[in-house]
Design a protein around this motif. Structure first.
Motif, short mmCIF file in Angstrom:
data_model
loop_
_atom_site.label_atom_id
_atom_site.label_comp_id
_atom_site.label_asym_id
_atom_site.label_seq_id
_atom_site.Cartn_x
_atom_site.Cartn_y
_atom_site.Cartn_z
N LEU A 104 72.04 -0.82 55.42
CA LEU A 104 72.77 -0.13 54.36
C LEU A 104 74.07 0.46 54.88
CD1 LEU A 104 69.82 1.99 52.93
CD2 LEU A 104 70.88 0.04 51.79
N GLY A 105 75.09 0.46 54.02
CA GLY A 105 76.34 1.10 54.39
C GLY A 105 77.05 1.67 53.18
N VAL A 106 78.01 2.54 53.43
CA VAL A 106 78.75 3.19 52.33
C VAL A 106 80.03 2.44 51.98
CG1 VAL A 106 77.82 5.47 52.81
CG2 VAL A 106 79.95 4.76 53.93
N SER A 107 80.31 1.32 52.66
CA SER A 107 81.47 0.50 52.37
C SER A 107 82.76 1.30 52.54
CB SER A 107 81.35 -0.12 50.97
OG SER A 107 82.37 -1.09 50.74
N ARG A 141 64.62 0.19 57.47
CA ARG A 141 66.05 0.19 57.16
C ARG A 141 66.87 0.67 58.37
NH1 ARG A 141 64.41 5.04 53.04
NH2 ARG A 141 64.80 6.79 54.45
N VAL A 142 68.14 0.24 58.41
CA VAL A 142 69.10 0.71 59.40
C VAL A 142 70.39 1.07 58.65
CG1 VAL A 142 68.17 -0.63 61.31
CG2 VAL A 142 69.97 -1.63 59.88
N LEU A 143 71.23 1.89 59.27
CA LEU A 143 72.47 2.33 58.64
C LEU A 143 73.68 1.85 59.43
CD1 LEU A 143 71.70 6.06 57.69
CD2 LEU A 143 71.04 3.95 56.50
N ALA A 154 71.18 8.24 60.63
CA ALA A 154 70.51 6.99 60.98
C ALA A 154 69.31 7.24 61.88
CB ALA A 154 71.49 6.04 61.66
N SER A 155 69.44 8.21 62.76
CA SER A 155 68.33 8.56 63.65
C SER A 155 67.21 9.26 62.89
CB SER A 155 68.83 9.45 64.78
OG SER A 155 67.79 9.83 65.64
N ASP A 156 67.58 10.15 61.96
CA ASP A 156 66.60 10.96 61.25
C ASP A 156 65.91 10.21 60.10
OD1 ASP A 156 67.26 13.07 62.89
OD2 ASP A 156 68.61 14.01 61.42
N ARG A 157 66.66 9.30 59.45
CA ARG A 157 66.16 8.73 58.19
C ARG A 157 66.04 7.21 58.20
NH1 ARG A 157 67.06 11.84 53.59
NH2 ARG A 157 65.64 10.31 52.67
N ALA A 158 66.21 6.59 59.38
CA ALA A 158 66.14 5.13 59.45
C ALA A 158 65.68 4.73 60.85
CB ALA A 158 67.51 4.52 59.14
N LEU A 159 65.54 3.41 61.06
CA LEU A 159 65.22 2.92 62.39
C LEU A 159 66.31 3.26 63.39
CD1 LEU A 159 63.88 -0.66 61.58
CD2 LEU A 159 62.61 1.11 62.80
N GLY A 160 67.55 3.28 62.90
CA GLY A 160 68.68 3.52 63.76
C GLY A 160 69.95 3.00 63.12
N ALA A 161 70.89 2.55 63.96
CA ALA A 161 72.23 2.23 63.48
C ALA A 161 72.64 0.81 63.84
CB ALA A 161 73.24 3.21 64.07
N HIS A 162 73.46 0.24 62.93
CA HIS A 162 74.07 -1.08 63.14
C HIS A 162 75.58 -0.92 62.96
CE1 HIS A 162 74.94 -5.29 63.00
NE2 HIS A 162 75.18 -5.32 61.70
N PRO A 163 76.28 -0.39 63.97
CA PRO A 163 77.72 -0.18 63.85
C PRO A 163 78.48 -1.51 63.94
CG PRO A 163 76.74 1.19 65.57
CD PRO A 163 75.76 0.14 65.23
N TYR A 164 79.52 -1.62 63.13
CA TYR A 164 80.33 -2.84 63.06
C TYR A 164 81.74 -2.54 63.56
CZ TYR A 164 82.37 -7.06 60.89
OH TYR A 164 83.01 -8.25 60.66
N LEU A 165 82.29 -3.50 64.30
CA LEU A 165 83.66 -3.40 64.82
C LEU A 165 83.81 -2.15 65.70
CD1 LEU A 165 86.21 -5.24 64.38
CD2 LEU A 165 87.08 -3.42 62.93
N VAL A 166 83.04 -2.14 66.77
CA VAL A 166 83.05 -0.99 67.67
C VAL A 166 83.20 -1.45 69.11
CG1 VAL A 166 81.73 0.52 66.16
CG2 VAL A 166 80.52 -0.96 67.77
N THR A 167 83.59 -0.52 69.95
CA THR A 167 83.75 -0.77 71.38
C THR A 167 82.49 -0.35 72.13
OG1 THR A 167 84.61 1.44 71.78
CG2 THR A 167 86.21 -0.26 71.13
N ALA A 168 82.44 -0.72 73.41
CA ALA A 168 81.34 -0.26 74.25
C ALA A 168 81.38 1.26 74.40
CB ALA A 168 81.40 -0.95 75.61
N ALA A 169 82.59 1.83 74.40
CA ALA A 169 82.70 3.29 74.48
C ALA A 169 82.07 3.94 73.26
CB ALA A 169 84.16 3.70 74.63
#
Length: 296
Positions: A104-107, A141-143, A154-169
């Motif tokens: 899920l995402g907020v677009s 679900r993931v956020l 995402a930690s509190d209410r889902a399995l975790g996070a699926h960040p898009y277009l991000v760096t290793a940092a």
């Protein structure tokens, strides 16, 4: 539906918007099914369906596979009500439903006219998923979380996070925000081309749209990039931080940076010189499977 775990995603997955069957004709759906079956056979752990998919769009992929975790990457909360989503998940083939994860995402404001108070809207959406009958609880679900508040959610209410277009940092910061137990599955865009000038041109063609979206540029500014890095389609510094450019061995080395920063799973998105995030680059998937053989 059982709760997903890190193990069910595997270390490496594939992310592709062309696997979204919503606009495909019968031949297109057959091609999607064949590609999904091959991705599974190659050993990848998860398949992320891009291009704002719904659970219905995942049905073709689920029906074509047997063990692969299939996730939406990412369903916009503005496009479907929580009640509709819960009903559609319930309608999936029971034999495949256990392998489905709701991303899920907020677009973005530019893509969703009703966009407002994204954090509060996501909290309300998660509440509605919990209350639906049948419910779609945190273990299913993931956020698509970028900033600290959404990562904590995402930690509190889902399995975790699926960040898009991000760096290793960013991955390192996300792991700290999520804590040690939540799933962290960043997307990493790949250009398999050893001509670096051409690879960067391909990357810039893909990146152009995203540099018009404040959620992404704001996140990059928080990471220390400047407005100057966005000029001309993206500075070399920005491209080299966001993309894996080169041969399959280089892609593996870049993915290792994300794992070292705290990622559990990396979702590889291949784009080609034809600018097609909306193709099924099976030859490239085969090359990546060979390179990542010890991770699959």
């Amino acid at each position: 539906m059982t709760t997903q775990t890190r193990e069910t995603f595997g270390r490496v997955g594939i992310w592709n918007g062309a696997l979204n069957a919503s606009q495909a004709d019968d031949d297109g759906k057959k091609a999607i099914a064949a590609a999904a079956a091959e991705i599974e056979a190659l050993g990848f752990g998860a398949l992320w369906i891009g291009a704002s998919p719904s659970p219905d769009d995942a049905a073709t992929v689920l029906e074509a596979t047997r063990t692969l975790t299939v996730a939406t990457g990412i369903l916009s909360i503005w496009n479907h009500t929580a009640e509709e989503v819960a009903a559609r998940i319930a309608s999936l083939d029971p034999a495949a439903r256990d392998r489905f994860v709701l991303g899920l995402g907020v677009s973005h404001g530019a893509l969703a006219p009703q966009y407002a108070k994204p954090y509060s809207a996501m909290v309300e959406y998660l509440d509605a998923l919990d209350a639906a009958d049948p419910s779609v609880g945190p273990g299913r679900r993931v956020l698509a979380a970028l900033g600290p508040k959404m990562l904590r959610l995402a930690s509190d209410r889902a399995l975790g996070a699926h960040p898009y277009l991000v760096t290793a940092a960013h991955t390192a910061e996300a792991r700290e925000a999520l804590g040690p137990d939540a799933l962290l599955a960043p997307e990493l865009t790949v250009v398999l081309d050893t001509d670096l000038d051409r690879a960067r041109a391909t990357a810039r063609a893909m990146l152009a749209m995203y540099l018009q979206l404040p959620n992404y540029t704001g996140n990059l500014l928080r990471l220390g990039f400047t407005e100057g890095d966005f000029a001309g389609g993206g500075s070399e510094r920005l491209l080299d931080a966001l993309f894996a450019l080169g041969d399959a061995g280089r892609v593996k080395a870049r993915a290792a940076e994300y794992f070292a920063a705290g990622a559990d799973h990396v979702a590889l998105q291949v784009v080609t010189a034809e600018r097609s995030a909306m193709t099924l680059p099976l030859a490239e998937y085969r090359a990546l499977a060979d390179a990542f053989a010890d991770e699959l």
